[in-house]
Every structure is written in structure tokens, then in C-alpha cells.
Design an enzyme around this catalytic site. Sequence first.
Site, PDB file in Angstrom:
ATOM      1  N   SER A  68      59.459 -10.990 -14.645  1.00 14.81           N
ATOM      2  CA  SER A  68      58.850  -9.712 -15.900  1.00 14.81           C
ATOM      3  C   SER A  68      59.647  -9.172 -16.738  1.00 14.81           C
ATOM      4  O   SER A  68      60.834  -9.866 -17.519  1.00 14.81           O
ATOM      5  CB  SER A  68      58.023  -8.833 -15.269  1.00 14.81           C
ATOM      6  OG  SER A  68      57.145  -8.547 -16.269  1.00 14.81           O
ATOM      7  N   ASP A 181      53.610 -13.918 -14.285  1.00 16.84           N
ATOM      8  CA  ASP A 181      54.400 -13.008 -14.072  1.00 16.84           C
ATOM      9  C   ASP A 181      54.562 -12.430 -11.676  1.00 16.84           C
ATOM     10  O   ASP A 181      53.965 -12.577 -12.011  1.00 16.84           O
ATOM     11  CB  ASP A 181      53.844 -12.046 -14.231  1.00 16.84           C
ATOM     12  CG  ASP A 181      54.610 -10.565 -14.243  1.00 16.84           C
ATOM     13  OD1 ASP A 181      55.248 -10.710 -13.752  1.00 16.84           O
ATOM     14  OD2 ASP A 181      54.683  -9.786 -15.405  1.00 16.84           O
TER      15      ASP A 181
END
Length: 549
Positions: A68, A181
Site C-alpha cells: 500500500s 491493496d
Amino acid sequence: MIDKRKLWSGLLLACVLLLPWSAVTAQDNTPTVALVLGGGSARGFSHIGLIKALEENGIPVDMIVGTSMGSIVAGLYAGGFSVENMEVIATHLDTSKLFDIPLPPTGGVVDSTGIQVFLDELLGGRTYEEMAIPFKSVVVNLGTGEDEAIDEGKVSRGIQASMSIPGVFPPVEIDGQYYVDGGLKNQVPADVADEMGADVIIAVSLEKDYAGADYRNIMDNLRLSLNAMMGGYTELHTAMADVLIVPKVGLDSSWEFNKAGYFIQQGYQAGLDYMDQIKAVILSKDPDFEFQPYKQAGYSEEELKEIVQRAERRVEALPKRLTFRPEFQFDNFYHFPKLGFKFTHGPLSWFGIGYRYGFANPLDGGHEVFFDWGKHNWGSVDLFVRKSAARDLPTFGVTVQGPEIKKLTLEAAYVSQGEKAWQISASNNKLWESPRAVAGLSLRVSGLRPQADVPIQDSLLVAAAPQVQVYPWGDEYLPIAVALVRPYFLGRFTLESPVTQFELRPSVRLGIGSEVQFFGLYQTDLSLGMEISGSRGTEVNFRITGLKF
């Protein structure tokens, strides 16, 4: 009998042959250090400060893994950017230029194509194989539900996938597979560094502080539930870490991108706090290891500026799909709110076409069709045709606003009917500012509708309007769902007078409002106020300004 000359020659040859082997063996004893940067949205800026602490204390980064936001910082560092370069990008970048909120949304609320193109330009279009430091981005494959580490193809694409928070950003397609993610299943991927063969693994977990949670707040409960679900994965994957660093960041800081400087400092302090532990682990692998401070060279100030500007131009040139957007405005000529909608982008490009309705003013409000155009660095133009209930003929109008230059905004407007014909203004709402208050000033010149036998100088009005906004909570933003709000009290005092005679027409506006940041990326301003005018009596206005979609 042994020939001594042959014996010494043989020993000398053996030494010569063994010397390179000894050097290789000594080199192999040097431990390979991996840095693992976990996800955490805005809290991920703390990784920049951590890297600074590692460099100052001579801790090498031989390979790097990120999830991320950690993937963004890891990618930039692996691509050769210095700590100073990343600090400048984090603290000065206007993120609203990189993201778009298309309506209706498809796959996610925020389109992340802009950030992918921006990163691609920063990194020179490089692939993972071309990075200066071995680097992997961790993602979750939506088709299989498994976490994966991407180390092939364009780095910018892999980072975009690694940061695609479900619901906020759409999934990213790579070779027919769709990824989101990596933090969903591998928030701190120390296991990936272990698979890469690292001898020492330094991992960073941006855990949230549960002490400040409000268990009566539904959003806090949802965030805590998600953290609890991901916590099991985090504990499993960080088991391979030799050092697990946890910077001191709070519960509600996920969207506070405006606090980049604060997070960077927190990461730097965390690095210093864990430094003895890091050095002890490295020395346990190699007692003779020498910690030599260093700095990744990165780019000069001018080079970085040129690269960022080039990247921003690429983002601005991106084609955008046709979108439907709500319209919230306030008529500065005759003081009434306007609500509506418009279509923009797609075949319209930077143009927009739509409808608005002006409330609470039968003479100058009513139904309005408009056509506009605008760019970040160019300003905007708005043309409209309005049919008011109390007028027989439609009203035509145009407003031109220039770009903001050093906080100064110039605006000019004209309408075909009404007491005022035109108006020119110059505004700077931040002439002076502190954490708890901001003061500004607006100056304007207005022209009344020409009348027979009235000299033009007698139809001119000048006005000055100082204003102040007071923030009870200082520069702190309060989290509400996916937005951050910074409430304020507003006061404005306007003095208007004809040019040729001293005839003051005072008005006072008092109100409350708030700066709002959606997802920490989009800045807007909402206010509700009451205006008391010496010439118009008392009016209560609802005003919405600067809303971006």
C-alpha cells in the site's frame, strides 16, 4: 628430495588462487538487510523519516518490500529518490491533481489512473528488473483471494495495485488478473523479504492506537473490526522479522495527508528508538560489520522540480470519461444559492454543460442553463442563460476567474439584467494566518446599470471586505466517516460606497463553516451564515464555496 623452489612456487600459486575465494567468503559473511514497509495510508509518510534514520546510522537497505502506502515509499527509494526528494513530494504535492472522482463511480469512488501515470513519469517508466534496489509490491489477487508479491512489469502499475483500497479505488488489471491493496491479507510482508533471502529483516508496522477509539461511533467500530481481521495475518507474516518497528501514530490519521511533515518526524524518531536493536541484530550476524553513514544521492532541487512538473502535465493530459457532477454555487452579484448538476469530461474534455436553480430570489434567481470551462493553472469561464420568475426576458451572464497566484484570485463578471451590470474583484483570504485564525481581504469595483443622464463615474461602487476565520480546534482535522473536517467561525465586514460620494453601505456576515477533505485528498469548504445589510435589511444565506468533485 623435495625441490624447495617448486614447493614455494606451489604455495605461492595456492595463495594467489585462494585470495579471491577468501574475499568472496568475507563478502558472503556480510548480512543482507531487507526493509519491509507496511501499509497505513497517510501514516505511511513515516517510512520516509525511518529511512533517514537508517541512512544516518549506516544501516544498509539491500532489498525492499512494500504494501500500500509502504509500496509507494519503497518504490521511490528503490528507484533512486533521496529522503529529501521524498520529503518535498510528500509535503508539497497537490494530491487533488492526481485523483479524480467520477460520477457515477465504477469499481471505486476515486479513479487512481492519475497516480499511476504520475509515478510512471517519476520512475522513468522502469520495470521491477531495472530498479537500483531489489523491490517487490504486495497485492491481493481478487480472483484467488491470495496475497502475491509483484516483481515483474511496470513498477508504477504494481504500486497502483498495491495501494488500491477496495471501495475507495477500483481494482487494477495486470495480465488479465485484478488486484487490490495488499494490506487486506499482508499488511507487513516480512515473509516476502524472507523468501527473497534476506539475512536481517527490518519491518515497519503502522499499527493504530486503540486507546482513543469511540465505541459508540460506527466508523470507529468498522475500522477496529477490519484491523482485528487483518491483525491475524499481520502477526503471522511479521514472525520472520528480526526487528518490528511501530511508529507512534494514532487511530484517526489514515486520511490526514496534510500532516506529512508530522508523520515523517514520527518515523525518524521511531528509527532512532529502535536503532540499538537493529544494530545488535546485524552484529549478531557479522561482529565485524562497520556502520558507515550514507545518503542516497537522488535528484537536485531543479531536477526534481522538472520531473514533478513533467509528471503533472502527463496526468493533466489524461483522457477522462464522461461524468455527472453536482453543482453548488453562490451568486456573488445578488447573494443567493444555486444548486444543480453538470456533465463534463469525456467528449466534452475540460468543458461542462449543465443546469442550476437559484433560490430565494424571484427577481434574479430561477432556472439557469450554463456552459463552463476550467483548468487548474488557467482559471475558469462560466457562461449562463437564466429565466427568472419576475422578469420577462432571460438574463445572460459570464464569469471569468483567473488562477490563484500567491493566494490572490482575480474575478470578473457581467450580467445583462439587474441593478449591477459588472463586477471586478481581487481576493486573498489568507493575508495572515496562524493555526487558530486566518484573516483575508477582498476588494471589488462594481458598475451599476447605465441610466440616461447619469455620468459613468456616478454608477461606480467600490467595496472592501476584510474577513476572519477562527478555528476552535486549531489546525487539527476531525474525522467524520471518509472525510476530515476543520470547523471554523466566520466574520466578514463589508463597506461599499459610490465612487463620487461618501455614502457607506455596510454589511456584516456571521457564520459557521468547515474545511473538508474527502479521503484526505480533496479540499473543499462549506459555510452557513447570516448577512445583515444596511441597505437590504437582514438576509439569511446558505453558502457553499470551492467544492471540488
